[in-house]
Each structure stands twice: as C-alpha cells, then as structure tokens.
Scaffold this motif. Sequence first.
Motif, short mmCIF file in Angstrom:
data_model
loop_
_atom_site.label_atom_id
_atom_site.label_comp_id
_atom_site.label_asym_id
_atom_site.label_seq_id
_atom_site.Cartn_x
_atom_site.Cartn_y
_atom_site.Cartn_z
N PHE A 68 35.15 39.45 11.03
CA PHE A 68 33.58 39.53 9.99
C PHE A 68 33.16 40.17 9.88
CE2 PHE A 68 30.40 39.18 13.58
CZ PHE A 68 31.01 38.56 14.81
N HIS A 92 34.73 35.23 7.60
CA HIS A 92 33.28 34.32 8.21
C HIS A 92 32.60 36.29 7.73
CE1 HIS A 92 34.21 31.29 10.55
NE2 HIS A 92 35.25 32.47 10.66
N ILE A 307 31.37 30.66 14.08
CA ILE A 307 32.74 31.38 14.33
C ILE A 307 33.52 30.79 14.68
CG2 ILE A 307 33.73 33.50 13.66
CD1 ILE A 307 31.05 34.70 12.90
#
Length: 346
Positions: A68, A92, A307
Amino acid sequence: MERLKLAVLGAGFWSQFQIGAWSEIPGVEIVALYNRTRSKAEALARKFHVGHVYDDAAEMFGNEEIDFVDIITGVDTHYKFVEMAADVGIKHIICQKPMAADWDTAKKLVEKCRQAGASLYIHENFRWQAPLRRVKDILDSGIIGKPFKARVSFLSGFPVFDNQPFLKELPHFILTDMGSHVLDICRYLFGEAAKLWCQCKTVNREIRGEDVAIVMMEMANGMPLYAEMSYASIVEHDMFSTVNLLVEGEKGSVELGPGRSFTVSITTAEGTHSEKIEIPYYDWADPDYIVNHESGIHINRNILDAIRGKGYAENTGEDNLETVSLVWASYESARTSKLINMKEFS
Ligand code: 89V
C-alpha cells in the motif's frame, strides 16, 4: 504477523508526522520513500530508518514490492500519484486531505480508484482526535438526549503559514484546509447536511485565499448546525489544532473546550461533570499540534485493519467525497450568496 510493505510519497512538513504515526503501529514496514527533492527524502529516511529512497516515483513503483502507498505530496500532485499507483495495480491507496484542489478532480480521483478496483482512503485525521471520539461516545450514550442544535468552532491565530508556507498561496484556503476537517467532524457527529449557507472573508492581506468562513447548515434530521473557522482570530482560548464545540440536547449539553484544554463537559439537570482527555507524548510529534498528530495513529490503525480485512475504514474516498462536496458547496454559496440544497449540488 506478516508485515505489510508501505511506500510513502512526499517528504514535506506533514510526512514526518504521518511516518511517526506509522512507526507506532506494529505490522508495517516502510520500504521506500519518494520525494521530488531527493535530499529531503534522504533526511527523513535516515530519521525513520527507511531503506530505499527515490526521486522518481515510476522507478520506485517498478523496483519495489508494495502492499500500500501513503501519498503525502502537494495537493496538486495527488491525482497524478493516485493514478500512477492504481495503474501499477496497487490495491490500497491512502491520500492526504484535501484529496484534490477542486471538486471535479476529487470526483475523478474517486472514480479512477473505483475503476481500477483499488481501495482509496483519505487521511482525514481530525475526527480521530481523542476528545472528539469521547464526544461521539457521549452523544451515542444518549445522556444528553436528542441533540437539537450544535456549534463547531475552530478559531485560531496560530502562525500556520510559517510551517506550511504553500498555504499562503492557495486560491482557496480556509475551507479546503480547515473546512475539510471541521465539516468532516460535523458529518461524523451529526450525519449528512441537507442545506447550507456560507460566508467567507480574507482578513490577513498577505495570503491569497480566504482565512475566515462560517457555514450554517440544516442537517438531514433537521438540526441546525453552525460551523465557524478562522486563522485570523485573536482570542483568549486559541483552538489550534483542535475544535471546540457545544451540542445541546433535550436532556443536557456536551461541550469541548475551552481552547486546547481537551476538556469535555457534560451538563444535565444534575449539574456539570468535566473530564480532561490526556494526550500521550510522542517524540516525533510537535507539541503545538499534539492532539492532531496523535490522531494520525488512530486513523492509520483503522486503515491498516481495513487493509487486513479486519473491520471497515471510516475514511474511504467515497465517504470523504461527501465532506469535499460540503467544502465546494460552501464556496458556491459564498460566491452566489445563495442557500445550497445538497441534493442539487453535484
Ligand atoms: O491538519 C491540517 O490540515 C493542517 C492545519 C491544521 C495545520 O491547518 O494544515
């Protein structure tokens, strides 16, 4: 626990606090740091022991394995970097508030992530300040009964332009910078707004945008809400960098303030009970911004949990678009002197 690999974009004033907040949360490894000016990225990477530094974002995306990203660059570059991350398949993406410099780009940014199948999170941290979480718990407990009116204030003369000089140059300042926070807090505590009216002013002649705004809202449940924000205020109780509020309900009221005392008071027919919310100290945080910087830990943890598939993120791109719509509806109202019906604002 498997550590998730994070790449950070941006090494300006705000990054040190966001990275500081990440450093408090187990399960995250910052694998790379990008900044246009490499020396700034190198200095920050040294401080927080980040292994790889880049001044070319495409190169970073090509070289690194990334779970991410956290985009903490200038607002004008948010779309470019969100798009770049989405196009290389990162699923993400966290982006600093305000997500874009204008309403159309904000909508485009959310749509880009939707089409790419990437989850977008906006780093809108004020609602995560510990005293505001306490106020929300009190409202939810029902102790003050059904709220019938509220005031949310941010009044400050803090020299915010010293640390973030770019704020002086913004064509729209107070509602994009502070309004994002104040209006998001209003939504967090009281739900969506149905109508709003706004007036803006520029008091400090050294800045390009406005530094004062008042927004009068009728919430979807009919409750009137007065929100005010100012960086031109010389007041006894400066509120930097939190808000003060007063909520009146049918059985009592709850107040946060004065200033930055982080005191929450509940008043009912039995009298007033006050409690001071203690904010822990962190060596990476600036004491002037402490409640604000500490809230970064809570929002980051919430995003990380989402996440990992544990719970939901509060600050998704789609949710934050509602806050952004209030910001731009307020500017529209200030420009036209008209009441804006949020159902008609697109
Ligand atoms: O948190 C922020 O958005 C900052 C500040 C509170 C300093 O205005 O820009």
